[in-house]
Design a protein around this motif. Structure first.
Motif, PDB file in Angstrom:
ATOM      1  N   ASP A 167      -0.721  -4.990   3.254  1.00 33.20           N
ATOM      2  CA  ASP A 167      -1.205  -3.799   3.956  1.00 33.20           C
ATOM      3  C   ASP A 167      -0.465  -3.771   5.294  1.00 33.20           C
ATOM      4  O   ASP A 167      -0.725  -4.581   6.182  1.00 33.20           O
ATOM      5  N   ASP A 225      -3.610  -2.053   8.574  1.00 33.69           N
ATOM      6  CA  ASP A 225      -5.007  -1.876   8.164  1.00 33.69           C
ATOM      7  C   ASP A 225      -5.774  -1.392   9.390  1.00 33.69           C
ATOM      8  O   ASP A 225      -5.840  -2.094  10.404  1.00 33.69           O
ATOM      9  N   GLU A 228       0.800  -1.225   0.000  1.00 31.81           N
ATOM     10  CA  GLU A 228       0.000   0.000   0.000  1.00 31.81           C
ATOM     11  C   GLU A 228       0.833   1.275   0.000  1.00 31.81           C
ATOM     12  O   GLU A 228       0.520   2.228  -0.688  1.00 31.81           O
ATOM     13  N   TRP A 251      -4.839  -4.861  -1.229  1.00 32.63           N
ATOM     14  CA  TRP A 251      -4.142  -5.122   0.048  1.00 32.63           C
ATOM     15  C   TRP A 251      -5.125  -5.204   1.227  1.00 32.63           C
ATOM     16  O   TRP A 251      -4.797  -5.783   2.248  1.00 32.63           O
ATOM     17  N   ASP A 252      -6.349  -4.620   1.051  1.00 26.23           N
ATOM     18  CA  ASP A 252      -7.354  -4.739   2.112  1.00 26.23           C
ATOM     19  C   ASP A 252      -7.957  -6.143   2.152  1.00 26.23           C
ATOM     20  O   ASP A 252      -8.350  -6.619   3.214  1.00 26.23           O
TER      21      ASP A 252
HETATM   22 CA    CA Z   1      -6.277  -1.063   4.379  1.00 26.19          CA
END
Ligand code: CA
Ligand code: IPD
Ligand code: CA
Length: 261
Positions: free
Chosen positions: A84, A87, A68, A211-212
């Motif tokens: 990520d 997050d 990210e 990436w989430d």
């Molecule tokens: Ca995220």
């Protein structure tokens, strides 16, 4: 695959190392800068990503990286790490204790491994394609709730919520009228893990990035859950609609998402 064992080891080591950085970071000064009006990044996002990527570079310098905060590496390789490093950044910046590290490995365009680590609860969610999903090495399954009326749902809102009319407020209202409860935690990766482990029954969100969802989507499906877009079509971590559930309430959730206000 012999290499897979080593990839798994490094992914878990990287998630734990980054998790320690996040936990320790809360004890010191967290500096915040802005990628947009609402979209924050902290010094700790960057430190965490640097630590993860350094470990990947050391052991797999030939693999692709999609991270990210920009430590990307594109080169011809069937392997791609999707990261990520933090997050739940807005939570983190406010010291609200709900955030994680998310690391996935794609092979030839399919997610084969997912690790999500919550360092405050010391919870490590893990899945490998075809081998089930685990929380701290114990198998996890989605819930057995069969109706929306009895379901606890979770969602989130993208950073352009104030400026784009496609902002998820309509779905939030519609689900609030139908479900037992709707939550907004601020970490999509943990939301997916919580559906995977039966703490939530369903999750939907718009405009998430790879990436989430990469690691969480594998953890969810390996735990017996179902993923699709808002109309029931196949889910992709590169598309903008994420609908995740225990499978049993999926059709009812699609029904609500297809409603217009
Ligand atoms: Ca995220
Ligand atoms: C965010 C979180 C949040 C979701 C946002 C994401 P970040 O990621 O997952 O729950 O609602 O859409 O962008 O910025 O904290 O890594
Ligand atoms: Ca992040």
């Amino acid at each position: 695959m012999k290499e897979m064992k080593f990839i798994r080891e490094i992914a878990i080591r990287a998630a734990k190392r980054a998790g320690r950085i996040l936990k320790k970071g809360l004890e010191g000064v967290v500096t915040v800068s802005y990628k947009g009006d609402l979209n924050l990044v902290t010094n700790i996002d960057n430190l965490s990503e640097e630590a993860i990527v350094a470990l990947i570079n050391k052991h797999f310098p030939e693999h692709q990286v999609l991270a990210e905060e920009g430590h990307d590496r594109t080169r011809p390789s069937p392997f791609r790490w999707i990261i990520d490093p933090l997050d739940g950044t807005t939570n983190y910046a406010h010291r609200f204790p709900f955030f994680c590290v998310s690391i996935a490995v794609e092979i030839k365009g399919k997610v084969h491994l997912g690790v999500i680590f919550d360092p405050l609860r010391n919870e490590l969610f893990f899945a490998e394609k075809g081998k089930g999903a685990f929380l701290n090495e114990k198998p996890i399954r989605t819930s057995s709730v069969i109706s929306l009326k009895k379901s606890l749902l979770v969602t989130g809102f993208a950073y352009d919520v104030r400026t784009d009319p496609i902002n998820n407020f309509n779905h939030f209202i519609n689900f609030s009228m139908k479900a037992q409860g709707v939550r907004r935690t601020g970490s999509a990766a943990l939301d997916l893990c919580y559906v995977a482990s039966g703490r939530f029954d369903g999750f939907w969100e718009l405009k998430l990035r790879p990436w989430d969802t990469a690691a969480g989507s594998l953890i969810l499906t390996e735990a017996g859950g179902r993923l699709s877009d808002f109309s029931g079509k196949p889910f992709s971590i590169y598309d903008s609609e994420t609908l995740a559930s225990n499978g049993k309430i999926h059709r009812e959730m699609i029904g609500v998402l297809q409603k217009t206000r």
